[in-house]
Motif scaffolding. Structure first.
Motif, PDB file in Angstrom:
ATOM      1  N   MET A 107       0.850  -1.190   0.000  1.00 52.14           N
ATOM      2  CA  MET A 107       0.000   0.000   0.000  1.00 52.14           C
ATOM      3  C   MET A 107       0.887   1.242   0.000  1.00 52.14           C
ATOM      4  SD  MET A 107      -2.361   1.341   3.156  1.00 52.14           S
ATOM      5  CE  MET A 107      -3.709   0.193   2.941  1.00 52.14           C
ATOM      6  N   VAL A 108       0.546   2.228  -0.835  1.00 51.85           N
ATOM      7  CA  VAL A 108       1.231   3.522  -0.827  1.00 51.85           C
ATOM      8  C   VAL A 108       0.243   4.580  -0.359  1.00 51.85           C
ATOM      9  CG1 VAL A 108       2.416   5.286  -2.175  1.00 51.85           C
ATOM     10  CG2 VAL A 108       2.782   2.867  -2.702  1.00 51.85           C
ATOM     11  N   ASP A 109       0.598   5.294   0.689  1.00 51.81           N
ATOM     12  CA  ASP A 109      -0.193   6.428   1.167  1.00 51.81           C
ATOM     13  C   ASP A 109       0.303   7.666   0.427  1.00 51.81           C
ATOM     14  OD1 ASP A 109      -1.682   8.271   2.520  1.00 51.81           O
ATOM     15  OD2 ASP A 109      -0.748   7.961   4.471  1.00 51.81           O
ATOM     16  N   SER A 110      -0.521   8.198  -0.466  1.00 52.49           N
ATOM     17  CA  SER A 110      -0.071   9.311  -1.308  1.00 52.49           C
ATOM     18  C   SER A 110       0.129  10.592  -0.501  1.00 52.49           C
ATOM     19  CB  SER A 110      -1.076   9.563  -2.425  1.00 52.49           C
ATOM     20  OG  SER A 110      -2.309  10.002  -1.901  1.00 52.49           O
ATOM     21  N   VAL A 111      -0.640  10.770   0.571  1.00 51.83           N
ATOM     22  CA  VAL A 111      -0.661  11.977   1.407  1.00 51.83           C
ATOM     23  C   VAL A 111      -1.232  13.164   0.619  1.00 51.83           C
ATOM     24  CG1 VAL A 111       0.604  13.524   2.947  1.00 51.83           C
ATOM     25  CG2 VAL A 111       1.260  11.102   2.763  1.00 51.83           C
ATOM     26  N   ASP A 112      -0.640  13.511  -0.485  1.00 51.85           N
ATOM     27  CA  ASP A 112      -1.320  14.300  -1.515  1.00 51.85           C
ATOM     28  C   ASP A 112      -0.730  13.863  -2.850  1.00 51.85           C
ATOM     29  OD1 ASP A 112       1.089  15.620  -1.900  1.00 51.85           O
ATOM     30  OD2 ASP A 112       0.344  17.597  -1.415  1.00 51.85           O
ATOM     31  N   VAL A 154      -6.157  11.105   0.046  1.00 47.56           N
ATOM     32  CA  VAL A 154      -6.772  11.831   1.171  1.00 47.56           C
ATOM     33  C   VAL A 154      -8.116  12.439   0.806  1.00 47.56           C
ATOM     34  CG1 VAL A 154      -4.568  12.330   2.284  1.00 47.56           C
ATOM     35  CG2 VAL A 154      -5.533  13.975   0.653  1.00 47.56           C
ATOM     36  N   SER A 155      -8.469  12.431  -0.475  1.00 47.75           N
ATOM     37  CA  SER A 155      -9.752  12.989  -0.891  1.00 47.75           C
ATOM     38  C   SER A 155     -10.227  12.277  -2.142  1.00 47.75           C
ATOM     39  CB  SER A 155      -9.627  14.493  -1.169  1.00 47.75           C
ATOM     40  OG  SER A 155      -8.874  14.720  -2.353  1.00 47.75           O
ATOM     41  N   ASN A 156     -11.517  12.401  -2.425  1.00 47.50           N
ATOM     42  CA  ASN A 156     -12.042  11.813  -3.645  1.00 47.50           C
ATOM     43  C   ASN A 156     -11.482  12.516  -4.876  1.00 47.50           C
ATOM     44  OD1 ASN A 156     -13.921   9.810  -4.839  1.00 47.50           O
ATOM     45  ND2 ASN A 156     -14.952  11.614  -5.626  1.00 47.50           N
ATOM     46  N   ASP A 157     -11.187  13.821  -4.759  1.00 48.66           N
ATOM     47  CA  ASP A 157     -10.552  14.533  -5.870  1.00 48.66           C
ATOM     48  C   ASP A 157      -9.217  13.899  -6.224  1.00 48.66           C
ATOM     49  OD1 ASP A 157     -12.674  16.274  -5.915  1.00 48.66           O
ATOM     50  OD2 ASP A 157     -11.630  17.902  -4.888  1.00 48.66           O
ATOM     51  N   ASP A 158      -8.397  13.608  -5.205  1.00 46.79           N
ATOM     52  CA  ASP A 158      -7.109  12.960  -5.445  1.00 46.79           C
ATOM     53  C   ASP A 158      -7.304  11.551  -5.995  1.00 46.79           C
ATOM     54  OD1 ASP A 158      -5.789  15.191  -4.612  1.00 46.79           O
ATOM     55  OD2 ASP A 158      -4.749  14.255  -2.924  1.00 46.79           O
ATOM     56  N   ARG A 159      -8.298  10.862  -5.484  1.00 42.24           N
ATOM     57  CA  ARG A 159      -8.600   9.521  -5.984  1.00 42.24           C
ATOM     58  C   ARG A 159      -8.876   9.550  -7.488  1.00 42.24           C
ATOM     59  NH1 ARG A 159     -13.213   6.249  -6.793  1.00 42.24           N
ATOM     60  NH2 ARG A 159     -12.764   4.023  -6.440  1.00 42.24           N
ATOM     61  N   GLN A 160      -9.673  10.508  -7.919  1.00 41.73           N
ATOM     62  CA  GLN A 160     -10.004  10.602  -9.339  1.00 41.73           C
ATOM     63  C   GLN A 160      -8.783  10.956 -10.182  1.00 41.73           C
ATOM     64  OE1 GLN A 160     -12.843   9.576 -10.642  1.00 41.73           O
ATOM     65  NE2 GLN A 160     -13.483   9.086  -8.543  1.00 41.73           N
ATOM     66  N   PRO A 175      -8.988  10.226   4.670  1.00 44.82           N
ATOM     67  CA  PRO A 175      -8.675  11.656   4.676  1.00 44.82           C
ATOM     68  C   PRO A 175      -7.951  12.110   5.935  1.00 44.82           C
ATOM     69  CG  PRO A 175     -10.936  11.329   5.346  1.00 44.82           C
ATOM     70  CD  PRO A 175     -10.392   9.956   5.016  1.00 44.82           C
ATOM     71  N   ASN A 176      -7.775  13.425   6.031  1.00 45.92           N
ATOM     72  CA  ASN A 176      -7.285  14.016   7.276  1.00 45.92           C
ATOM     73  C   ASN A 176      -8.251  13.678   8.407  1.00 45.92           C
ATOM     74  OD1 ASN A 176      -5.116  15.111   5.988  1.00 45.92           O
ATOM     75  ND2 ASN A 176      -5.867  17.210   5.984  1.00 45.92           N
ATOM     76  N   ILE A 177      -7.729  13.683   9.597  1.00 46.87           N
ATOM     77  CA  ILE A 177      -8.502  13.261  10.759  1.00 46.87           C
ATOM     78  C   ILE A 177      -8.325  14.294  11.864  1.00 46.87           C
ATOM     79  CG2 ILE A 177      -6.592  11.811  11.548  1.00 46.87           C
ATOM     80  CD1 ILE A 177      -8.672   9.824  12.596  1.00 46.87           C
ATOM     81  N   HIS A 178      -9.431  14.662  12.507  1.00 46.85           N
ATOM     82  CA  HIS A 178      -9.387  15.765  13.478  1.00 46.85           C
ATOM     83  C   HIS A 178     -10.083  15.378  14.781  1.00 46.85           C
ATOM     84  CE1 HIS A 178      -7.866  18.613  10.512  1.00 46.85           C
ATOM     85  NE2 HIS A 178      -8.738  18.107   9.663  1.00 46.85           N
ATOM     86  N   THR A 179      -9.428  15.688  15.869  1.00 45.48           N
ATOM     87  CA  THR A 179     -10.086  15.640  17.170  1.00 45.48           C
ATOM     88  C   THR A 179     -10.954  16.897  17.281  1.00 45.48           C
ATOM     89  OG1 THR A 179      -8.225  14.454  18.141  1.00 45.48           O
ATOM     90  CG2 THR A 179      -9.737  15.553  19.657  1.00 45.48           C
ATOM     91  N   VAL A 180     -12.220  16.710  17.597  1.00 46.15           N
ATOM     92  CA  VAL A 180     -13.166  17.832  17.573  1.00 46.15           C
ATOM     93  C   VAL A 180     -13.565  18.197  19.007  1.00 46.15           C
ATOM     94  CG1 VAL A 180     -15.375  18.664  16.696  1.00 46.15           C
ATOM     95  CG2 VAL A 180     -14.006  17.069  15.325  1.00 46.15           C
ATOM     96  N   PRO A 181     -13.101  19.349  19.512  1.00 46.57           N
ATOM     97  CA  PRO A 181     -13.499  19.779  20.859  1.00 46.57           C
ATOM     98  C   PRO A 181     -14.926  20.340  20.858  1.00 46.57           C
ATOM     99  CG  PRO A 181     -12.093  21.423  19.851  1.00 46.57           C
ATOM    100  CD  PRO A 181     -12.173  20.285  18.869  1.00 46.57           C
ATOM    101  N   SER A 182     -15.378  20.794  22.008  1.00 50.23           N
ATOM    102  CA  SER A 182     -16.709  21.396  22.103  1.00 50.23           C
ATOM    103  C   SER A 182     -16.757  22.701  21.310  1.00 50.23           C
ATOM    104  CB  SER A 182     -17.067  21.677  23.571  1.00 50.23           C
ATOM    105  OG  SER A 182     -17.070  20.482  24.317  1.00 50.23           O
ATOM    106  N   PHE A 183     -17.937  23.013  20.806  1.00 54.35           N
ATOM    107  CA  PHE A 183     -18.081  24.252  20.029  1.00 54.35           C
ATOM    108  C   PHE A 183     -17.842  25.450  20.945  1.00 54.35           C
ATOM    109  CE2 PHE A 183     -20.419  27.656  17.841  1.00 54.35           C
ATOM    110  CZ  PHE A 183     -19.872  27.528  16.571  1.00 54.35           C
ATOM    111  N   GLY A 276      -4.186  17.891  -2.612  1.00 57.27           N
ATOM    112  CA  GLY A 276      -4.547  17.178  -1.397  1.00 57.27           C
ATOM    113  C   GLY A 276      -5.554  17.935  -0.554  1.00 57.27           C
ATOM    114  N   MET A 277      -5.635  17.540   0.701  1.00 61.03           N
ATOM    115  CA  MET A 277      -6.582  18.134   1.645  1.00 61.03           C
ATOM    116  C   MET A 277      -5.806  18.975   2.648  1.00 61.03           C
ATOM    117  SD  MET A 277      -9.342  16.091   3.982  1.00 61.03           S
ATOM    118  CE  MET A 277     -10.348  15.683   2.568  1.00 61.03           C
ATOM    119  N   LYS A 278      -6.260  20.180   2.883  1.00 63.77           N
ATOM    120  CA  LYS A 278      -5.498  21.125   3.693  1.00 63.77           C
ATOM    121  C   LYS A 278      -5.854  20.985   5.167  1.00 63.77           C
ATOM    122  CE  LYS A 278      -4.259  22.501  -0.361  1.00 63.77           C
ATOM    123  NZ  LYS A 278      -5.271  21.777  -1.147  1.00 63.77           N
ATOM    124  N   GLY A 279      -4.890  20.486   5.944  1.00 65.15           N
ATOM    125  CA  GLY A 279      -5.121  20.275   7.368  1.00 65.15           C
ATOM    126  C   GLY A 279      -5.437  21.554   8.111  1.00 65.15           C
TER     127      GLY A 279
END
Length: 396
Positions: A107-112, A154-160, A175-183, A276-279
């Motif tokens: 497996m190759v992780d393209s990252v972008d 990391v995105s469907n755009d990159d996949r295509q 894709p990118n992954i985020h810990t989501v705190p309280s609003f 890619g996807m902008k963190g």
């Protein structure tokens, strides 16, 4: 428990860049369901020395490869090999894997998609050398992808983009992954405080800040003179240091970005090229911080412009979008909430973990690659030579 070998150039440093944070988080999730061995290999194939980043991997339950890849593969037979970036899928590493563990899935992780980033830069600059660099990168990158059983985008755009060039390739999105705190409460934010977060080893971030400070910020200051920009990111070059002024604070590397994401009023990401996807965009929205960016900055998320974030593809429009958020609290609150809810639904840890698990399970069911008979004979002869003859010369 499946065995996973990860090959990368260095140990991930999650406080340095969004790509590093993504990689470290994915590895931590994988370690709960796989026996993970991580090999950080320098350009000459030797193992990188331990450091604080390697200690974080061990704390996450990941074993470190202490010796070169040939020794590792004689004692650890992986079910899956994960290459971080295309350039780790080197011909010498592929040869060793074919020899010692031909049943392993690669497996190759393209990252972008790197060639896409260079192509967009070439279109911006119009320079023939940039176009040539993009063509060279594309050839190298696609060769690496074609050697694998699966590519991670990391995105469907990159996949295509990858499927346009390699239609038969199995490409999955993690894709990118985020810990989501309280609003957050807007009342705790500092009105007029703009924030940019991005590592400056990445050329698009340098261009973005030069462009913003030279062409966009002066337009904002004309009507909102109290506006200040904070620039956060590692490896700050002199050109960015020189932007410091009464309206610009160049903070450079900070170990924790959360306090700045909680105090800022608007996140800006004026990227003029990239892939890619902008963190930086996802991270800001995960903290309930409204984002003004370009089409390049919004790429890959599936966001709705003017609802989840604001877009400005030229200096005048970008400045106008920032000013609109400064002037209109209702707009500010709506964009902040919409972006936050979107990231929580699609890019939180639970959401991305499901995609990661699906990709790994799918790869385990891919039939092992068939090695041609002449290759098997060549590998067998080479192995016999190494075991019975070559060692005598190393002893002499």
């Amino acid at each position: 428990m499946p065995r996973l070998l990860v090959i990368a150039y260095s140990f991930p440093q999650p406080d340095e860049a969004s790509g590093e944070l993504r990689f470290f988080t994915l590895l931590s999730l994988l370690a709960s369901k796989h026996k993970v061995l991580f090999c950080a290999l320098s350009e000459n194939g030797t193992t990188q020395p331990r450091n604080q980043a390697s200690a974080q991997l061990e704390q996450a339950g990941i074993t470190l490869g202490e010796v070169g890849l040939p020794h590792v593969l004689r004692h650890f037979k992986p079910d899956i090999v994960w290459f971080e970036f295309y350039h780790q899928a080197r011909s010498d590493y592929l040869g060793l894997l074919e020899r010692y563990c031909p049943q392993a899935r690669l497996m190759v992780d393209s990252v972008d998609v790197h060639f896409n980033r260079l192509e967009t830069r070439a279109r911006l600059t119009g320079k023939t050398e940039d176009a040539a660099a993009a063509r060279q990168m594309k050839a190298q990158e696609l060769t690496a992808y074609a050697s694998a059983d699966m590519v991670i985008a990391v995105s469907n755009d990159d996949r295509q983009l990858i499927l346009q060039e390699l239609p038969q390739m199995r490409v999955e999105v993690v894709p990118n992954i985020h810990t989501v705190p309280s609003f957050p409460d807007r009342g705790k934010r500092h009105h007029g405080e703009l924030l940019f977060v991005g590592g400056f080893k990445h050329d698009p971030n340098i261009d973005a800040m030069l462009y913003f400070c030279q062409e966009i910020l002066p337009r904002i200051i004309t009507t909102h003179p109290q506006t200040r920009l904070k620039i956060i990111g590692s490896n700050v070059p002199q050109a960015i240091q020189a932007l410091a002024s009464e309206h610009v604070d160049v903070l450079g590397y900070v170990p924790v970005t959360a306090p700045h994401l909680q105090s800022a009023y608007i996140s800006v990401a004026p990227l003029r090229y990239g892939g890619g996807m902008k963190g930086k965009v996802g991270e800001a929205m995960s903290y309930g911080l409204p984002v003004v960016t370009t089409s390049f900055g919004a790429e890959g998320f599936g966001l709705q412009p003017d609802e989840d974030l604001l877009i400005g593809n030229d200096a005048e429009t970008f400045a106008a979008q920032v000013i609109a958020l400064l002037d209109d609290t209702e707009l500010h609150d709506r964009v902040a909430r919409r972006g936050y809810d979107f990231i929580k639904q699609h890019y939180s840890v639970p959401a991305v973990e499901q995609l990661l698990d699906s990709a790994m399970q799918g790869l385990l069911h891919v039939p092992p690659r068939k090695i041609p008979l002449h290759r098997k004979l060549k590998l067998g002869i080479k192995g016999w030579y190494m075991r019975n003859i070559a060692w005598r010369f190393t002893q002499a």
